[in-house]
Design an enzyme around this catalytic site. Structure first.
Site, mmCIF file in Angstrom:
data_model
loop_
_atom_site.group_PDB
_atom_site.id
_atom_site.type_symbol
_atom_site.label_atom_id
_atom_site.label_comp_id
_atom_site.label_asym_id
_atom_site.label_seq_id
_atom_site.Cartn_x
_atom_site.Cartn_y
_atom_site.Cartn_z
ATOM 1 N N MET A 80 -8.642 -21.799 3.208
ATOM 2 C CA MET A 80 -9.576 -22.146 4.280
ATOM 3 C C MET A 80 -10.290 -23.459 3.941
ATOM 4 S SD MET A 80 -11.006 -18.511 5.513
ATOM 5 C CE MET A 80 -11.323 -17.894 3.912
ATOM 6 N N LYS B 99 -17.937 -15.385 -2.468
ATOM 7 C CA LYS B 99 -18.681 -16.546 -2.946
ATOM 8 C C LYS B 99 -20.184 -16.381 -2.684
ATOM 9 C CE LYS B 99 -16.936 -20.678 -1.974
ATOM 10 N NZ LYS B 99 -16.617 -21.672 -2.990
ATOM 11 N N HIS C 112 -3.764 -25.906 -7.035
ATOM 12 C CA HIS C 112 -3.415 -24.884 -6.048
ATOM 13 C C HIS C 112 -2.201 -24.071 -6.480
ATOM 14 C CE1 HIS C 112 -1.191 -23.611 -2.423
ATOM 15 N NE2 HIS C 112 -2.374 -23.111 -2.137
ATOM 16 N N ARG D 237 -18.767 -24.313 3.045
ATOM 17 C CA ARG D 237 -17.554 -23.711 2.472
ATOM 18 C C ARG D 237 -17.311 -22.325 3.015
ATOM 19 N NH1 ARG D 237 -16.827 -25.927 -3.187
ATOM 20 N NH2 ARG D 237 -18.608 -27.254 -3.484
ATOM 21 N N CYS E 126 11.281 12.274 -4.328
ATOM 22 C CA CYS E 126 12.348 11.477 -4.939
ATOM 23 C C CYS E 126 12.825 10.366 -4.019
ATOM 24 C CB CYS E 126 13.497 12.359 -5.394
ATOM 25 S SG CYS E 126 14.311 13.223 -4.046
ATOM 26 N N GLY F 274 -7.754 -21.956 -1.570
ATOM 27 C CA GLY F 274 -7.213 -23.094 -0.832
ATOM 28 C C GLY F 274 -6.766 -22.793 0.587
ATOM 29 N N TYR G 51 4.849 15.928 -9.332
ATOM 30 C CA TYR G 51 5.443 14.735 -9.945
ATOM 31 C C TYR G 51 5.953 13.778 -8.884
ATOM 32 C CZ TYR G 51 10.011 16.716 -8.833
ATOM 33 O OH TYR G 51 11.084 17.218 -8.158
ATOM 34 N N ARG H 95 -16.660 -15.914 -9.710
ATOM 35 C CA ARG H 95 -15.968 -14.772 -9.105
ATOM 36 C C ARG H 95 -15.027 -14.198 -10.160
ATOM 37 N NH1 ARG H 95 -12.129 -18.595 -5.313
ATOM 38 N NH2 ARG H 95 -11.120 -19.615 -7.039
ATOM 39 N N SER I 2 11.568 18.950 -3.282
ATOM 40 C CA SER I 2 11.488 17.531 -3.620
ATOM 41 C C SER I 2 11.580 16.758 -2.315
ATOM 42 C CB SER I 2 12.627 17.157 -4.566
ATOM 43 O OG SER I 2 12.583 15.771 -4.797
HETATM 44 C C1 PEP Z 1 15.832 10.733 0.455
HETATM 45 O O1 PEP Z 1 16.345 10.964 1.550
HETATM 46 O O2 PEP Z 1 14.657 10.392 0.316
HETATM 47 C C2 PEP Z 1 16.629 10.824 -0.763
HETATM 48 C C3 PEP Z 1 16.104 10.682 -1.942
HETATM 49 O O3 PEP Z 1 17.955 11.007 -0.617
HETATM 50 P P1 PEP Z 1 18.990 9.860 -0.242
HETATM 51 O O4 PEP Z 1 18.285 8.573 -0.313
HETATM 52 O O5 PEP Z 1 20.078 9.973 -1.233
HETATM 53 O O6 PEP Z 1 19.394 10.248 1.129
#
Ligand code: PEP
Ligand code: MG
Length: 939
Positions: free
Chosen positions: A107, A26, A481, A96, A860, A105, A880, A363, A793
């Site tokens: 504070m 502000k 709000h 303010r 993963c 809202g 990835y 803002r 991975s």
């Molecule tokens: C992991 O351990 O991150 C994984 C992808 O395998 P899981 O969750 O199947 O053990």
């Protein structure tokens, strides 16, 4: 000497928009508006540093502050031509809060500071309007006693016994006695009398006189704002929004201008574009003869700003455009100036004092995901921003909101509208109604979907609002709000549904002659503002062509590829429609859960209970066609994109049937007695299955299990190749901790590969052989492991489990307390712990690529779809990320933003241009239903 106070006003200011960290949003923007020549009442900002020092020094201010405040106040007096506390020509100020990031809202604010017995006569003489002066005074008493004398003093009254409520009741009583409809009907004498009664009440309830000295009021107000930084609701909001406690708030002291000086005065709030859907229309609300927070407080239904944005609910009310055309034109010019300057949608507050326009705030406006996306795309077309800026304008979490369901229009067509309100938060939601924030939290904890119904929400409700799937209020406007908070979160919300009468005490709501009780179901269409009784079906909202266009921009900037964790051909197809560029994790064991799993599961159970190799081989032979069929279908759907198939990593004992009849059926199939089966099942029990006989350890002890799977993969691939299709399987070995484990399995893989090539008469089948890195030892010995592995991975679920020594399934008992006590910043299974687990990831990548420079690396674990973790994956050079299907767009956006941020950091002033599309990317397609979020819990 340290500078703690920054002045602004009279077309100049000591601060600038860039000083947000020091002056709060502000304060910084007030300064900037002064530089732009926009009319802003003069004032000064006490910096956020003072807030931090104040708490550090046991709630004491730095010594120099007092003098600096006096000097800044003198400047305000000079610019405004009035004096604070002066009997003849008194200046009043507002006090303010203003943090770096807006906390709507959360504070405190005190208005009309400086009104006391010494200044009241002068104010009356000056304005010739005693009614106005006493109205301002009664507001000061109400706010000040509540904010400064009660809340900041740490007094916690019983529910409904707060001083403000008590004073409010007194005001209502007077109105009722006199038969008045609105506050504006009270006469000056009545208000004067009320002020005396208010002060007596304050003394009676709080045990202290209401301060009758301007300076004392000012410092009380400043202290209350600083105290509110650590108030309950501000702390709760910070936890939810991830705002650090150390940031502190600034305090803005500003000359008062009055919207309540009669019918040529008004106050309002507006957005330079529609914050709910992004339409390029000036959008806002205003009230004539009203002050400060009246519009946002939701006490009166506000008027629309202009004719173009009238809604069904406010069609009958006059717009500012028609009521005060000259002021409206001025405001419109400021709107354009601000948008051109900030190159973004602004949320503004203004006051009109006797026909003269003043800006009190601007803002960057909070907006829904839909609005963020539409505005960003419009602004690119208007050449206001670049494509890369457009990509940065939508937060990944807002994209999540866009993927959220909406009420199925077909179902809606046949449903009867229960009530209509203002469409404050988008999408659809259905759930059971509850009437208090506490109930919303408690019911949500039990896994129920609730709609929080309130007359109006206040900042104390914030946790309940968070827990609810939707919010419904009977009062308030688009800037109330509830609307502001819900919009910030992208939560479905309807406000001002006036036909509903809410009785929170009895936990019922009445509408159109019906009574709905706690637990009854309703459906909200937050995009239209319609409420329905019962549960209506929802549909996916991703068909929006602008969403698809936006995702095209996104893909032009990112370097990281985005794959999906999918275990069935259906999931794989869905993920492709969301833009997945491969499968990063196909968990084979998932074919033994859910739909059509009965037959393969029975055979898996036979395999698990087998006692020797020949029994096991027989069971595996039966299992083989199921595994092959599933893999083949998935490879086919992915059409040449990489598919990482992880070999079995099942919790064996969990697959043993629990039901007696199933155990008997299995015993019969294996030709053994039920007692023998029980004995074998018992022997599978492990004290700590997470660290037990799982992953590669199974393949080492029972090589025939690996053999069956690898054969299934190669045969599926070979058949597709023969059919002229493209395939790219990647065989992934789980739970590896040494290179030797990987080598052991590689011998099998090589043998079966040759056998399958020979069987199908193929010279080669393209594939990769790699491993998960999910055990700290594997990360540390990655250099050796990469001699065999062609890809890594990161299984960050297990890596987090093993790195912290936190059992994945038992964290519920302690991680919430760790987060609460700030021992951990967040649940590390949700947001990657970059400092520790991230270090293991980095070490693994570095060592792995030293051995094999082109080593392909991905993630993963569940973190692969979490935006801050995706940014980390980009930074450490992964190829990835892989995540559940409907987090794919979120990961794509997070990856693009990471790339843009990196480029910006390297060349801050250079324009970032979209890459030419070179390599193949899968364009997002229409459709695809969303499903419950998050990964699959396996054990
Ligand atoms: C992991 O351990 O991150 C994984 C992808 O395998 P899981 O969750 O199947 O053990
Ligand atoms: Mg794992």
């Amino acid at each position: 000497m340290a500078k703690y106070v920054y002045s602004f006003g009279g077309k100049t200011a000591e601060g600038r928009a860039d000083d947000k960290n020091l002056l709060g949003g502000k304060g910084a923007n007030l300064a900037e508006m002064c530089h732009l020549g926009i009319p802003v009442p003069a004032g000064f900002t006490i910096t956020t540093e003072v807030c931090t020092l104040y708490y550090k020094n046991h709630r004491r201010y730095p010594k120099e502050l007092y003098k600096q405040v006096d000097q800044a106040l003198a400047k305000v007096e000079k610019i405004m031509g009035m004096r604070f506390g002066d009997p003849q020509n008194p200046l009043l100020v507002s006090v303010r809060s203003g943090a770096r990031r807006s906390m709507p809202g959360m504070m405190e604010t005190v208005l009309n500071v400086g009104l006391c017995s010494k200044t009241i006569p002068g104010m009356i003489a000056k304005t010739q309007n005693p009614r106005f002066v006493y109205d301002a005074y009664r507001r000061l008493i109400m706010m000040y006693s509540d904010v400064v004398m009660e809340k900041a003093a740490g007094i916690e009254p019983e529910e409904g016994q707060g001083i403000r409520k008590q004073l409010d009741d007194m005001l209502h009583q007077v109105k009722e006695q006199r038969g008045y409809k609105s506050d504006a009907d009270l006469t000056s004498d009545e208000l004067k009398d009320l002020c005396d009664k208010f002060k007596a009440k304050v003394k009676e309830v709080l045990g202290r006189e209401f301060p009758d000295d301007a300076k004392e009021q000012l410092w009380g107000g400043i202290g209350a704002v600083f105290a509110s930084w650590n108030g309950k609701r501000a702390v709760a909001y910070r936890r939810i929004e991830g705002i650090p406690d150390e940031w502190g708030t600034a305090v803005n002291v500003q000359a008062m201008v009055f919207g309540n000086m009669g019918d040529t005065s008004a106050t309002g709030v507006a957005f330079t574009r529609n914050p709910a859907n992004g339409d390029n229309h000036f959008y806002g609300e205003w009230l004539v003869n009203a002050q400060g927070e009246d519009v946002v407080a939701g006490i009166r239904t506000p008027n629309p700003l202009n004719e173009a944005t009238k809604s069904e609910q406010n069609r009958h009310l006059p717009s500012l455009e028609t009521a005060m055309p000259q002021v409206y034109r001025e405001l419109e010019a400021i709107r354009l100036k601000l948008e051109r300057h900030y190159r973004d949608m602004q949320d503004i507050e203004f006051t009109i004092q006797e026909g003269r326009l003043w800006m009190l705030q601007c803002r960057v406006g909070k907006r829904t995901g839909t609005a963020a996306l539409n505005m960003a795309m419009d602004m690119v077309q208007e050449r206001l921003i670049t494509k890369s800026e457009a990509v940065m304008r939508v937060a990944p979490s807002q994209l999540d909101e866009l993927l959220h369901p909406i009420v199925d229009p077909a179902a809606e067509k046949n449903a009867v509208v229960l009530a209509k309100g203002l469409p404050a938060g988008p999408g659809g939601a259905s759930g059971q109604i509850v009437f208090t924030a506490n109930d919303a939290v408690a019911w949500a904890k039990e896994g129920k979907k609730v709609i929080l119904v309130r007359e109006e929400t206040n900042p104390e409700d914030v946790e309940g609002m968070r827990a609810a799937v939707g919010i419904l209020t009977s009062r308030g406007g688009m800037t109330s709000h509830a609307a502001l908070v819900a919009r910030g979160w992208g939560k479905c919300c309807i406000v001002g549904a006036g036909a509903i009468s809410v009785d929170a005490g009895r936990k019922v709501m009445k509408v159109g002659g019906r009574e709905l009780r706690e637990g009854d179901e309703v459906t909200l269409n937050g995009t239209k503002g319609y409420v329905y009784q019962g549960r209506l079906s929802m549909i996916d909202a991703t068909e929006n062509p602008r969403f698809l266009e936006f995702m095209k921009y996104v893909d032009q900037f990112r370097r990281l590829r985005v794959r999906t964790n999918a275990d069935t051909p259906e999931d794989a197809a869905k993920a492709r429609s969301f833009g997945a560029e491969g499968i990063g994790l196909f968990r084979t064991e998932h074919m033994f859960y859910g739909k059509n799993s009965e037959e393969p599961l029975f055979r898996l159970r036979k395999m698990i209970i087998s006692h020797n190799q020949s029994e096991r081989r027989a069971a595996l032979d039966e299992l083989f066609p199921y595994v092959k069929k599933d893999i083949k279908a998935t490879l086919e759907v992915m059409d040449g994109l990489p598919v990482t198939i992880r070999l079995l990593d099942p919790p064996l004992h969990e697959f043993v049937p629990k039901r007696q009849d199933e155990r008997e059926r299995l015993a019969r199939a294996l030709n053994i007695t039920p007692e023998e089966l029980n004995k074998r099942a018992e022997s599978l029990h492990e004290s700590n299955p997470m660290m037990g006989h799982r992953g590669v350890r199974l393949g080492i002890t029972y090589p025939e299990i690996t053999e069956m799977q690898v054969r299934a993969i190669f045969e599926a691939a070979a058949e597709l190749v023969k059919e002229g299709k493209r395939v790219l399987p990647e065989i992934m070995i789980p739970v590896v901790s040494t290179k030797a484990e990987l080598d052991d399995q590689k011998i099998l893989v090589d043998r079966i590969y040759s056998e399958v090539c020979a069987k199908y008469g193929l010279k080669k089948i393209d594939y990769l052989y790699g491993t998960m890195i999910e055990i700290p030892r594997a990360a540390l010995t990655a250099g050796k492991i990469a001699e065999t592995a062609e890809f890594f991975s990161y299984g960050t679920n297990d890596l987090t489990q093993m790195g912290f020594g936190f059992s994945r399934d038992d964290i519920g008992g302690f991680v919430p307390a760790y987060v609460e006590k700030k021992i951990l910043p967040a649940d590390p299974f949700n947001i990657l712990d970059q400092e520790g687990i991230g270090e293991l990831v980095e070490i693994g990548i570095r060592r792995g690529r030293t051995t094999r420079p082109k080593l392909k690396v991905g993630i993963c674990g569940e973190h692969g779809g979490e935006p801050s973790s995706v940014e980390f994956c980009h930074r450490v050079g992964m190829d990835y990320v892989s995540c559940s299907p409907f987090r794919v767009p979120i990961a794509r956006l997070a990856a693009a933003q990471a790339a843009i941020r990196e480029t910006e950091a390297k060349a801050p002033t250079k324009k970032i241009v979209a890459k030419k599309k070179s390599d193949k990317k899968v364009a997002p397609k229409k459709g695809g239903k969303t499903k419950a979020r998050g990964g699959k819990k396996r054990r």
